[in-house]
Scaffold this motif. Sequence first.
Motif, mmCIF file in Angstrom:
data_model
loop_
_atom_site.group_PDB
_atom_site.id
_atom_site.type_symbol
_atom_site.label_atom_id
_atom_site.label_comp_id
_atom_site.label_asym_id
_atom_site.label_seq_id
_atom_site.Cartn_x
_atom_site.Cartn_y
_atom_site.Cartn_z
ATOM 1 N N VAL A 217 1.108 -1.107 -0.167
ATOM 2 C CA VAL A 217 -0.071 -0.270 -0.083
ATOM 3 C C VAL A 217 0.654 1.462 -0.001
ATOM 4 O O VAL A 217 0.462 2.174 -0.484
ATOM 5 N N PHE A 218 1.513 1.485 0.842
ATOM 6 C CA PHE A 218 2.347 2.228 1.305
ATOM 7 C C PHE A 218 3.848 2.756 -0.159
ATOM 8 O O PHE A 218 3.948 3.615 -0.530
ATOM 9 N N ARG A 219 4.158 1.343 -0.698
ATOM 10 C CA ARG A 219 4.758 2.193 -2.454
ATOM 11 C C ARG A 219 3.768 2.717 -3.293
ATOM 12 O O ARG A 219 4.379 3.073 -4.157
ATOM 13 N N VAL A 220 2.525 2.207 -3.546
ATOM 14 C CA VAL A 220 1.444 2.651 -4.702
ATOM 15 C C VAL A 220 1.504 4.058 -4.009
ATOM 16 O O VAL A 220 1.421 4.685 -4.888
ATOM 17 N N LEU A 221 0.960 4.418 -2.663
ATOM 18 C CA LEU A 221 0.977 6.051 -2.271
ATOM 19 C C LEU A 221 2.264 6.301 -2.639
ATOM 20 O O LEU A 221 2.401 8.400 -2.977
ATOM 21 N N GLU A 222 3.646 5.965 -3.207
ATOM 22 C CA GLU A 222 4.523 6.508 -3.435
ATOM 23 C C GLU A 222 4.880 7.203 -5.092
ATOM 24 O O GLU A 222 4.979 8.699 -5.506
ATOM 25 N N ARG A 223 4.184 5.715 -5.422
ATOM 26 C CA ARG A 223 3.540 6.671 -6.954
ATOM 27 C C ARG A 223 3.024 6.878 -7.312
ATOM 28 O O ARG A 223 2.526 8.186 -7.815
ATOM 29 N N GLU A 224 1.489 7.699 -6.441
ATOM 30 C CA GLU A 224 -0.258 8.071 -6.279
ATOM 31 C C GLU A 224 -0.240 8.502 -5.007
ATOM 32 O O GLU A 224 -0.782 7.348 -4.420
ATOM 33 N N PRO A 225 0.234 9.761 -4.833
ATOM 34 C CA PRO A 225 -0.058 10.190 -3.706
ATOM 35 C C PRO A 225 -1.199 10.261 -3.157
ATOM 36 O O PRO A 225 -2.037 10.552 -2.441
ATOM 37 N N ASP A 226 -2.510 10.297 -4.415
ATOM 38 C CA ASP A 226 -4.013 10.875 -4.119
ATOM 39 C C ASP A 226 -4.504 9.319 -4.232
ATOM 40 O O ASP A 226 -5.993 9.656 -4.031
ATOM 41 N N ASN A 227 -3.714 8.660 -4.943
ATOM 42 C CA ASN A 227 -5.172 7.597 -4.706
ATOM 43 C C ASN A 227 -5.710 6.783 -3.782
ATOM 44 O O ASN A 227 -5.735 6.610 -2.416
ATOM 45 N N ILE A 228 -7.380 6.594 -3.480
ATOM 46 C CA ILE A 228 -8.349 6.560 -2.775
ATOM 47 C C ILE A 228 -8.209 5.915 -2.021
ATOM 48 O O ILE A 228 -8.069 5.319 -0.783
ATOM 49 N N THR A 229 -7.934 4.876 -2.331
ATOM 50 C CA THR A 229 -8.072 2.925 -2.016
ATOM 51 C C THR A 229 -6.965 2.841 -1.326
ATOM 52 O O THR A 229 -6.888 2.656 0.028
ATOM 53 N N ALA A 230 -5.897 3.268 -1.736
ATOM 54 C CA ALA A 230 -4.177 2.841 -0.384
ATOM 55 C C ALA A 230 -4.562 4.462 0.498
ATOM 56 O O ALA A 230 -4.522 3.691 1.178
ATOM 57 N N LEU A 231 -4.655 5.584 0.392
ATOM 58 C CA LEU A 231 -4.654 5.732 0.965
ATOM 59 C C LEU A 231 -5.634 5.587 2.491
ATOM 60 O O LEU A 231 -6.199 4.997 3.772
ATOM 61 N N TRP A 232 -6.893 5.237 2.138
ATOM 62 C CA TRP A 232 -7.798 4.426 3.045
ATOM 63 C C TRP A 232 -7.085 2.983 3.516
ATOM 64 O O TRP A 232 -7.425 3.013 5.130
ATOM 65 N N TYR A 233 -6.388 2.253 2.593
ATOM 66 C CA TYR A 233 -5.745 0.903 3.771
ATOM 67 C C TYR A 233 -4.109 1.294 5.013
ATOM 68 O O TYR A 233 -3.786 0.808 5.634
ATOM 69 N N ALA A 234 -3.377 2.541 3.162
ATOM 70 C CA ALA A 234 -3.130 2.904 4.722
ATOM 71 C C ALA A 234 -3.373 3.131 6.117
ATOM 72 O O ALA A 234 -2.144 3.073 6.909
ATOM 73 N N GLY A 235 -4.281 4.263 6.107
ATOM 74 C CA GLY A 235 -5.056 4.886 6.745
ATOM 75 C C GLY A 235 -4.842 3.644 8.200
ATOM 76 O O GLY A 235 -4.947 3.729 9.273
ATOM 77 N N MET A 236 -5.785 2.634 7.910
ATOM 78 C CA MET A 236 -5.736 2.056 8.619
ATOM 79 C C MET A 236 -4.672 1.067 9.004
ATOM 80 O O MET A 236 -4.075 -0.057 10.312
ATOM 81 N N ALA A 237 -3.751 1.013 7.909
ATOM 82 C CA ALA A 237 -2.262 0.502 8.740
ATOM 83 C C ALA A 237 -2.027 0.684 9.772
ATOM 84 O O ALA A 237 -1.520 0.021 10.498
ATOM 85 N N LYS A 238 -2.489 2.130 9.428
ATOM 86 C CA LYS A 238 -1.050 2.890 11.123
ATOM 87 C C LYS A 238 -2.165 3.048 11.703
ATOM 88 O O LYS A 238 -1.490 2.913 12.991
ATOM 89 N N ALA A 239 -3.379 2.480 12.024
ATOM 90 C CA ALA A 239 -4.364 2.494 13.172
ATOM 91 C C ALA A 239 -3.710 1.121 13.491
ATOM 92 O O ALA A 239 -3.681 1.217 15.202
#
Length: 413
Positions: A217-239
Amino acid sequence: MTMLFWLLVGLLILIALAFVLPPLWRQRPVAAADMDKRNIAIAKMRLAELQEQLQSGALTQAQYQEQRTELELALGDDLDIAGTDAVSVQGRWMAYVLLVAIPLLAVSLYAGLGTYQAIEPTPEMLAAAQPAQPNIEDIKKMVAKLAERMKTNPTDAEGWMMLGKSYKYLKQFPKAADALAKAYALLGDQPEIMLQYADALAFANDEQMAGKPAELVFRVLEREPDNITALWYAGMAKAQAGEAAEGVKLWRKLLALLPPESQAQQEVKRLLSQLEASLPNGVAGGAATATGPAAQTPAVALEVQVSLAPELKASVAPTDTVFIYAQALSGPKMPLAIARKQASDLPLAVTLTDAQAMMPNMTLSAFPKVKLLARVSKSGNAMSQAGDLIGAVEPVATSGKSSHTIVINSQVK
């Protein structure tokens, strides 16, 4: 409605007859003046012929006079005929035939080919018109055929992708993760496959994002910082990792990207407020205070007694897994607290507390009322699957200590 149908039929037949019958029924008068002109023109032509014959010697003067007299008499007779009578065009009989044939033919054809009841459909007709729901067994057979085909075509990345999504639909997450891993190996770091793979891995691991899912997920965010699905999963991972402040930042960014007042935005707002409530005072922009919900909420302990209905005992093996868990009454179905036992332990008793939460912000204490469930799983998968046995009780207040009884008495469809 049936009367209305026949009125419409009659109206349409009348319109058809209005186009067809008038030309057949109508008389066409031939004007007398037109007939006189025609007779005179013929007489003049005949007179010219007689004169030519006289001049050429073909007729004597006596013969010429005799034939001319006959011509004048014939013309006189023709001009005396009354020319005002209408001359009927033959074909009126066809009007009578069509007057009967058109309605009869229309009704006969519709009786054989049409369905007049459709103007007032019955419940059975409406049910038949609804698109058929896919049969789960048929889907399983198609997925099995696709899996067999992939054995002979292992380099088909799209095939592995489709197989992985199909397994996810069937909630067979370990198999989905394996298929998507093969697709990922062939396609490389493409955001879509990376997120699909991460999702399958997380579900196969009791919805935990730690490890490979979070890495993807965080590798996707590196490529696409505004990817909605990746932001959702990343927030969940941090929580889940206990880094609530980082999760809040990610979900706040996600909130700004979602359509205003959309259902997705409302859901993220609700979860974000719960995550912010778990933060210490002043963290992440003062999202929560020391006197906020997380600080004031007392400890929750729900005692749960679980038993199996007698009629289902024969279908349960001692080694089957039993999950006892609490869910929010609405929103995400992620367990707020969960305990795992074996069917051999039934009947059993467990106590659900905040310590058994899967996410720091998704705890029993965060909800005033919850739903308690107990489920027997032959696969051992934490996700509910068709064929599992289940029992539930709701709503259950989380305030203070309380005891509740669940009877596992139905099957998941």
